[in-house]
Design an enzyme around this catalytic site. Structure first.
Site, PDB file in Angstrom:
ATOM      1  N   ARG A  41       0.692  -1.200  -0.012  1.00  0.00           N
ATOM      2  CA  ARG A  41      -0.092   0.081  -0.006  1.00  0.00           C
ATOM      3  C   ARG A  41       0.766   1.271  -0.080  1.00  0.00           C
ATOM      4  O   ARG A  41       0.460   2.312  -0.285  1.00  0.00           O
ATOM      5  CB  ARG A  41      -1.031  -0.009   1.210  1.00  0.00           C
ATOM      6  CG  ARG A  41      -1.765  -1.330   1.263  1.00  0.00           C
ATOM      7  CD  ARG A  41      -3.226  -0.897   0.799  1.00  0.00           C
ATOM      8  NE  ARG A  41      -4.251  -2.070   0.841  1.00  0.00           N
ATOM      9  CZ  ARG A  41      -5.139  -2.197   1.789  1.00  0.00           C
ATOM     10  NH1 ARG A  41      -5.499  -1.467   2.755  1.00  0.00           N
ATOM     11  NH2 ARG A  41      -5.993  -3.203   1.547  1.00  0.00           N
ATOM     12  N   ASP A 142     -17.047   8.404   7.289  1.00  0.00           N
ATOM     13  CA  ASP A 142     -15.826   7.186   6.969  1.00  0.00           C
ATOM     14  C   ASP A 142     -14.561   8.212   7.486  1.00  0.00           C
ATOM     15  O   ASP A 142     -14.783   9.309   7.489  1.00  0.00           O
ATOM     16  CB  ASP A 142     -15.687   6.899   5.370  1.00  0.00           C
ATOM     17  CG  ASP A 142     -14.772   5.668   5.321  1.00  0.00           C
ATOM     18  OD1 ASP A 142     -15.377   4.609   5.368  1.00  0.00           O
ATOM     19  OD2 ASP A 142     -13.456   5.587   5.710  1.00  0.00           O
TER      20      ASP A 142
END
Ligand SMILES: C[S@@+](CC[C@H](N)C(=O)[O-])C[C@H]1O[C@@H](n2cnc3c(N)ncnc32)[C@H](O)[C@@H]1O
Length: 273
Positions: A41, A142
């Protein structure tokens, strides 16, 4: 994702530094076997920032001038997989058990508390627009600002809308033309009906009022039990008496919170006090 041979791998010590940072900031626990995930990532960011290894990147994101980069790194760590009408049983329960009991003149408040790119809240909004006999409000949040911005825009590739029932697709979605060919956009009517914001479940919640239904699905899995309990405590405080909580079908509150009573798999009711 395949890693090429040049992809730097963090040492155990470097991994532990990231593990602690991610736990402190997001509450997410990254077990040791997720070293490759961390590397996959973040390695492009190491290149973009022109730093040699994970140790240097860690020092950068911990420095005052690395604040923006820290946010980018944390967003890359979150897993945002989602789709429309995921875990249909929750939508069945909403339509068959919850909505028929509501009365006109009341206000039904729903919160999608890890809403990712918007598929979950828009699925809820379609059902509410179609079936809710009372007024309603839908808030969605979120921790990842980028996915919240994507959710607000409400544009999805054709392949991602295949789970939307055909009638809802006709009513609530528009096919893109020209440069948007191959995409579908949720109608402005639906987009305007949802309130989007960023919220970190690992921190104290802002004053967003109380809710009758909270979707907290496929996010608890990323936390250790202690943090799960704290999040559930805060969620319980945001529910009205008799309020309902949906969690992912692979998640359970057993041994984690006493504030909820199981109703059905992955469906809980706030315990009466
Ligand atoms: C796998 S997705 C689930 C999306 C949706 N609820 C569903 O079930 O399809 C998990 C989401 O939780 C969010 N998340 C992770 N940690 C969080 C935190 N500390 N606070 C709020 N959201 C978080 C991620 O950004 C991600 O979008």
């Amino acid at each position: 994702m395949e890693m090429d041979s040049a992809t730097p791998i963090p040492s155990d010590k470097e991994f532990q530094l990231f593990q602690q940072l991610i736990q402190d900031k997001l509450g997410i626990f990254l077990p040791a076997q997720k070293k490759a995930l961390l590397s996959n990532r973040l390695w492009k960011r190491l290149q973009a920032c022109q730093v040699k290894g994970f140790g240097d990147y860690y020092r950068l994101i911990q420095s005052p001038q690395g604040k923006g980069e820290l946010n980018i790194a944390l967003e890359l760590i979150t897993t945002n997989e989602t789709y429309f009408f995921r875990e249909q049983k929750h939508f069945d329960y909403l339509q068959e058990e919850i909505l028929p009991k509501l009365r006109p003149g009341t206000n039904f408040r729903v919160w999608s508390a890890a809403s990712s790119t918007g598929e979950e809240p828009y699925s809820i909004a379609m059902v509410l627009r179609d079936r809710c006999p009372s007024e309603w409000e839908l808030l969605c949040s979120d921790v990842n600002r980028t996915v919240v911005e994507q959710a607000k825009i409400g544009i999805y590739p054709d392949v991602r809308v295949k789970n939307i029932p055909p009638e809802y697709l006709r009513r609530f979605c528009r096919k893109g033309v020209g440069p948007q060919q191959g995409n579908v956009r949720v109608t402005a009517e639906l987009r305007d009906a949802v309130q989007f914001f960023t919220l970190n479940l690992h921190e104290d919640f802002p004053d967003i009022g109380k809710f009758d239904l909270v979707f907290l699905r496929n996010v608890l899995i990323y936390f250790e039990n202690d943090n799960k309990s704290k999040i559930l405590e805060r969620i319980a405080d945001k529910l009205n008496p008799g309020g309902i909580l949906f969690v992912g079908h692979s998640e359970s509150l057993h041994g984690i919170s006493t504030r909820f009573t199981p109703v059905k798999p992955a469906i809980y009711r706030l315990a009466g006090r």
